[in-house]
Write an enzyme that holds these catalytic residues in place. Structure first.
Site, PDB file in Angstrom:
ATOM      1  N   VAL A   5      30.313  63.760  17.666  1.00 39.29           N
ATOM      2  CA  VAL A   5      29.798  62.397  17.909  1.00 39.29           C
ATOM      3  C   VAL A   5      30.890  61.526  18.504  1.00 39.29           C
ATOM      4  O   VAL A   5      31.910  61.262  17.856  1.00 39.29           O
ATOM      5  CB  VAL A   5      29.289  61.755  16.598  1.00 39.29           C
ATOM      6  CG1 VAL A   5      28.800  60.332  16.849  1.00 39.29           C
ATOM      7  CG2 VAL A   5      28.179  62.589  15.984  1.00 39.29           C
ATOM      8  N   GLY A  19      35.560  64.189  27.200  1.00 39.12           N
ATOM      9  CA  GLY A  19      36.807  64.589  27.875  1.00 39.12           C
ATOM     10  C   GLY A  19      37.558  65.608  27.046  1.00 39.12           C
ATOM     11  O   GLY A  19      37.460  65.626  25.807  1.00 39.12           O
ATOM     12  N   GLY A  54      33.245  61.840  20.831  1.00 35.84           N
ATOM     13  CA  GLY A  54      34.579  62.341  21.182  1.00 35.84           C
ATOM     14  C   GLY A  54      35.662  61.992  20.190  1.00 35.84           C
ATOM     15  O   GLY A  54      35.629  62.408  19.030  1.00 35.84           O
ATOM     16  N   VAL A 111      37.139  71.501  26.448  1.00 34.21           N
ATOM     17  CA  VAL A 111      37.580  71.158  25.087  1.00 34.21           C
ATOM     18  C   VAL A 111      38.402  72.305  24.492  1.00 34.21           C
ATOM     19  O   VAL A 111      39.469  72.088  23.896  1.00 34.21           O
ATOM     20  CB  VAL A 111      36.365  70.822  24.185  1.00 34.21           C
ATOM     21  CG1 VAL A 111      36.832  70.496  22.770  1.00 34.21           C
ATOM     22  CG2 VAL A 111      35.573  69.652  24.767  1.00 34.21           C
ATOM     23  N   GLY A 170      31.322  63.863  39.359  1.00 35.67           N
ATOM     24  CA  GLY A 170      31.359  64.786  38.222  1.00 35.67           C
ATOM     25  C   GLY A 170      31.192  64.100  36.871  1.00 35.67           C
ATOM     26  O   GLY A 170      31.330  64.730  35.832  1.00 35.67           O
ATOM     27  N   LYS A 218      23.443  62.310  18.656  1.00 37.60           N
ATOM     28  CA  LYS A 218      24.577  61.711  17.930  1.00 37.60           C
ATOM     29  C   LYS A 218      24.071  60.741  16.867  1.00 37.60           C
ATOM     30  O   LYS A 218      24.591  60.690  15.753  1.00 37.60           O
ATOM     31  CB  LYS A 218      25.512  61.010  18.919  1.00 37.60           C
ATOM     32  CG  LYS A 218      26.147  61.991  19.916  1.00 37.60           C
ATOM     33  CD  LYS A 218      26.785  61.268  21.094  1.00 37.60           C
ATOM     34  CE  LYS A 218      27.332  62.245  22.123  1.00 37.60           C
ATOM     35  NZ  LYS A 218      27.688  61.618  23.397  1.00 37.60           N
ATOM     36  N   ILE A 244      36.443  59.160  18.851  1.00 39.44           N
ATOM     37  CA  ILE A 244      36.186  58.057  17.902  1.00 39.44           C
ATOM     38  C   ILE A 244      35.931  58.643  16.508  1.00 39.44           C
ATOM     39  O   ILE A 244      35.033  59.477  16.341  1.00 39.44           O
ATOM     40  CB  ILE A 244      34.971  57.212  18.359  1.00 39.44           C
ATOM     41  CG1 ILE A 244      35.273  56.521  19.684  1.00 39.44           C
ATOM     42  CG2 ILE A 244      34.586  56.200  17.293  1.00 39.44           C
ATOM     43  CD1 ILE A 244      34.119  55.700  20.239  1.00 39.44           C
TER      44      ILE A 244
HETATM   45  N1  HSE Z   1      27.545  63.632  28.225  1.00 37.07           N
HETATM   46  C1  HSE Z   1      28.112  62.823  27.204  1.00 37.07           C
HETATM   47  C2  HSE Z   1      28.342  61.418  27.759  1.00 37.07           C
HETATM   48  C3  HSE Z   1      29.395  63.316  26.647  1.00 37.07           C
HETATM   49  O1  HSE Z   1      28.046  61.137  28.900  1.00 37.07           O
HETATM   50  O2  HSE Z   1      28.802  60.599  26.984  1.00 37.07           O
HETATM   51  C4  HSE Z   1      29.203  64.442  25.701  1.00 37.07           C
HETATM   52  O3  HSE Z   1      28.423  64.076  24.613  1.00 37.07           O
END
Ligand code: HSE
Length: 434
Positions: free
Chosen positions: A134, A304, A136, A15, A189, A207, A138
């Site tokens: 919360v 991401g 990403g 990030v 991954g 979240k 969105i």
């Molecule tokens: N590990 C989280 C997910 C992403 O799989 O959505 C980061 O909050």
């Protein structure tokens, strides 16, 4: 043009480097929009020498994130370290105390210490922005904090964890077992080596705690959220859901009831014709049912580098524009203590899967246990004979109940187990009325 807005960024993982790239690529665009140049004055991370694919030539390196947080040159401290305590907390507190604006992507920090940090930010008159914490990219924080701030919120719910959604989608689409998909997700991954935080529902619960506080003005902490993960979902459940017109999703749901606020994360049956059922793979979504605005659904990447950096940058843009809002919509002092609804009183329909010994009278006994608790069955299907682990021949029985309470369902299932007619612990999945 007014003074540049100077950033100190702590944490240069996916990030952090995504943010550096975005700020560099869109430098003129950002300046044109905000009337200020947004510059990175200094950065801090664990290892200095690593090639991150972005130039750090013009940027001062500070070894200590807490020192960076208080650095006299910076206006905004961007915390991308992570973790609910430790350096991240110390640095954010130091930044706020020093009168710096803070932008963070740290859901664990917010879900545990958010209210105390918000009080500090309000006292100092600075921003504490956390859109990236919360789901990403969105914009659910902005939606709750600004767009629907004038509404009474009835419910917020969503798919808040991409790893779980990927696993459930793959189980459904490829007819694979949970353990096989998890292994594949780890190899690709998508899932962490220790996947507990994601598949146990804890990531989604962090979240949900944050959005519940925003939606209902009640100070909810992570450990007050009811959490169930997806570990117990089997291929049999996925296939049965499909046949019955549902999809299984790990949902976070928060709503106000007569007895308090329900804040729960668990696998749920979602009617397949609902838009939420169509959200598949690593994609996230958050829905808001609001009095005047109606039903909103936001869908997009929940993780991401670039999507999360986009949310962080949006928060920085607000600060560049001079926008400073109460972090949790209303002043932190005005948040009410969390009153947890009694989940036993939860009202809804249920999916039940049983491994029933294939013996005369077994079904009648099970139906009686349900009837004794006042649970009415909408449908009951015996699917196929299987072998219980240590228990001889068992048949899979799938039941859908009419609406009832969780207390009645739990009592009925306890009686069924006690009666010795089933070879395994019964599976129970809530059907979410959407
Ligand atoms: N590990 C989280 C997910 C992403 O799989 O959505 C980061 O909050």
């Amino acid at each position: 043009m007014t003074q540049p807005l100077k950033l100190g960024i702590a944490g240069l993982g996916t990030v952090g480097t995504g943010l550096l790239k975005l700020l560099s690529d869109n430098r003129d665009h950002l300046a044109g929009m905000t009337g200020r140049t947004i510059t990175v004055s200094a950065v801090s991370a664990r290892t200095q020498g690593r090639d991150r694919g972005v130039s750090l030539d013009d940027v001062r390196w500070v070894d200590n994130a807490v020192a960076l947080a208080k650095d006299s040159e910076i206006d905004v401290f961007v915390e991308l370290i992570g973790g609910e305590d430790g350096v991240a907390k110390e640095a954010v507190e130091a930044a706020l105390e020093a009168g710096k604006h803070v932008v963070t992507a740290n859901k664990a920090l917010l879900a545990k210490h958010g209210i105390a940090l918000a009080k500090c930010a309000e006292e100092k008159g600075v921003a504490l922005n956390y859109e990236a914490a919360v789901a990403g990219a969105i914009p659910i924080i902005k939606t709750l904090r600004e767009s629907v701030a004038a509404n009474k919120i009835h419910r917020v719910y969503g798919i808040l964890n991409g790893t779980c959604n990927y696993i459930l989608s793959q189980m459904q689409d490829k007819h694979l077992a949970f353990s096989d998909v998890l292994k594949d997700a780890q190899e690709k991954g998508y899932a962490e080596a220790d996947p507990t935080f994601d598949i146990g529902g804890f990531d989604a619960a962090h979240k949900l705690a944050i959005i519940t506080t925003l939606a209902f003005g009640s100070a909810v902490k992570f450990d007050e959220v009811h959490v169930e993960g997806i570990e117990a979902i089997t291929s049999a459940d996925i296939e049965a859901a499909k046949d019955l017109g549902y999809r299984i999703k790990l949902l976070g749901v928060a709503l106000e009831t007569d007895s308090g606020i329900e804040a729960r994360v668990h696998p749920a049956m979602v009617p397949k014709h609902r838009a939420v059922a169509e959200v598949s793979g690593v994609t996230n979504c958050v829905a808001v049912d609001a009095e005047e605005a109606g039903n909103l659904l936001l869908v997009g990447p929940g993780a991401g580098g670039a999507p999360t950096a986009s949310a962080v940058a949006g928060d920085i843009v607000d600060i560049a524009r001079g926008i400073v809002l109460a972090p949790f919509v209303r002043p932190a002092e005005a948040l009410t203590p969390f009153k947890r609804a009694n989940l036993d009183a939860h009202h809804g329909a249920y999916y039940i899967r049983l491994a029933v010994y294939d013996r005369p009278g077994a079904m009648a006994a099970i139906a009686k246990c349900m009837g004794d608790q006042g649970v009415s069955l909408e449908s009951i299907v015996q699917r196929q004979a299987t072998m219980g682990a240590e228990s001889g021949a068992a048949a899979t029985v799938i039941m859908i109940t009419h609406e009832t309470t969780e207390e009645k369902i739990r009592s009925a299932l306890a009686a069924i187990e006690q009666d010795g007619k089933v070879a395994e612990k019964p599976q129970m999945i809530r059907i979410e009325a959407l």
